[in-house]
Design an enzyme around this catalytic site. Structure first.
Site, PDB file in Angstrom:
ATOM      1  N   GLY A  40       0.626  -1.336  -0.051  1.00 22.77           N
ATOM      2  CA  GLY A  40       0.075   0.201  -0.040  1.00 22.77           C
ATOM      3  C   GLY A  40       0.987   1.283  -0.180  1.00 22.77           C
ATOM      4  O   GLY A  40       2.079   1.215   0.512  1.00 22.77           O
ATOM      5  N   CYS A  41       0.076   1.677  -0.398  1.00 25.10           N
ATOM      6  CA  CYS A  41       0.916   3.809  -0.034  1.00 25.10           C
ATOM      7  C   CYS A  41       1.402   3.852   0.617  1.00 25.10           C
ATOM      8  O   CYS A  41       2.765   4.397   1.002  1.00 25.10           O
ATOM      9  CB  CYS A  41       0.130   4.636  -0.672  1.00 25.10           C
ATOM     10  SG  CYS A  41      -1.253   4.711  -0.601  1.00 25.10           S
TER      11      CYS A  41
END
Length: 346
Positions: free
Chosen positions: A148-149
């Site tokens: 995920g970012c």
């Protein structure tokens, strides 16, 4: 290699295609989506000029099975059903959360679909407690889960200090700001320009954001012990970028020199993760469109805490760039092929 992009109509899918256009080892094959099927890609992503005349097709296993690599840019919980119908020798790189977590209880606590298992985790530069890095686990892999970012930014900011033992693992706090593209391309009232411009707002407060268990999983691997994080995300009035401000208690006996050395040693020689000179602070504007992460670390002697700050482009290093970086490692290519190091400014 011939590559298909599933979910080509979204921000992540569009960013994957932007990078693949310039990748010398890739022929772009099927572009698939759901509601956008039948639409020319140029109407969805007008910036992807070389692919503007390509038509998006419906997402089915049959549309992508004859490809060497399949990128999945689907909403969380939608990848597993498709993957089950793909040949085992196809390289599948998933940008969703479906295969990131090792703990099924952690998945169930934050997601509303059945737990699908874990794939090799695609953050090559992640420092591990044994002195290694995650990169070695991606070489030759056939299934990879892209991080995920937020976990990318937070993990790159804090992991070197935990692996080196200069941070206490029991008191970690993160406040991170993200651009609106992190919420996807779907229409949402709170993401309208008139709601976002000139405003910052928190969301997912109180440990309920879905990236929390992923951040804790990564930092536990770095620390060699269970880690808990207080994570508060905020929405910033910008389309791209994440600025993660992370703090931790300074370990007993550690000083400023040992702290900086931990980050210097971990990221020495890394192409995409850069520890900035002392006194220079990361900015999201510096990483727009790049696969780079900018890091700075400082010690607040007065309160005995370390501050580690990371800036990334959430769509590039935080998603699509990581996916292409993992492709390169899995295929045995130079890790940097097709990936921009420099950002776009102003």
């Amino acid at each position: 290699m011939r590559a298909a992009v599933v979910g080509a109509s979204g921000y992540a899918g569009g960013e994957i295609l932007r990078l693949l256009i310039e990748h010398p080892g890739i022929e772009i094959g099927a572009l698939t989506a759901a509601s956008s099927a039948g639409t020319p890609l140029g109407r969805i992503h007008p910036h992807l000029v070389p692919l503007a005349d390509r038509t998006v097709v419906e997402t089915t296993p049959e549309a992508v099975t004859d490809h060497d690599v399949v990128f999945l840019a689907l909403p969380h919980g939608h990848s597993a059903a498709l993957v089950d119908r793909l040949p085992a020798d196809v390289l599948v790189i998933d940008c969703g959360a479906d295969f990131r977590l090792a703990d099924d209880a952690a998945w169930t606590a934050y997601y509303d679909t059945p737990y699908a298992g874990q794939w090799p985790y695609g953050l090559p530069e992640l420092a591990l407690a044994d002195g290694g890095v995650q990169r070695t686990r991606l070489l030759g892999a056939r299934r990879i889960a892209v991080p995920g970012c937020y976990p990318t930014a937070v993990s790159l900011a804090l992991a070197p200090g935990l692996a080196a033992g200069v941070l206490e693992p029991d008191d970690l706090t993160v406040v991170a700001a993200s651009g609106t593209s992190g919420a996807g391309k779907g229409l949402k009232a709170h993401l309208l320009g008139s709601e976002v411009m000139g405003a910052m707002s928190p969301y997912g407060v109180g440990g309920v954001h879905r990236h929390t268990p992923e951040i804790e999983q990564n930092l536990s691997l770095a620390a060699g012990a269970d880690v808990r994080v207080s994570f508060t995300p905020t929405l910033a009035p910008m389309p791209r970028g994440i600025l993660a401000t992370c703090t931790a208690r300074l370990a007993s006996g550690a000083g400023v020199e040992q702290v900086r050395a931990a980050w210097e040693q971990r990221y020495a020689g890394e192409t995409f993760v850069h520890l900035l000179p002392e006194g220079v602070w990361p900015s999201t504007a510096s990483v727009v469109g790049s696969n780079s992460a900018l890091i700075q670390v400082a010690v607040d002697d007065r309160v005995g805490r370390v501050i580690a700050i990371a800036a990334i482009d959430n769509l590039t290093k935080g998603t699509a760039g990581a996916a292409v970086q993992c492709l390169n490692l899995a295929a045995g290519w130079d890790e940097t092929i097709g990936l921009p190091v420099a950002g776009v400014a102003p």
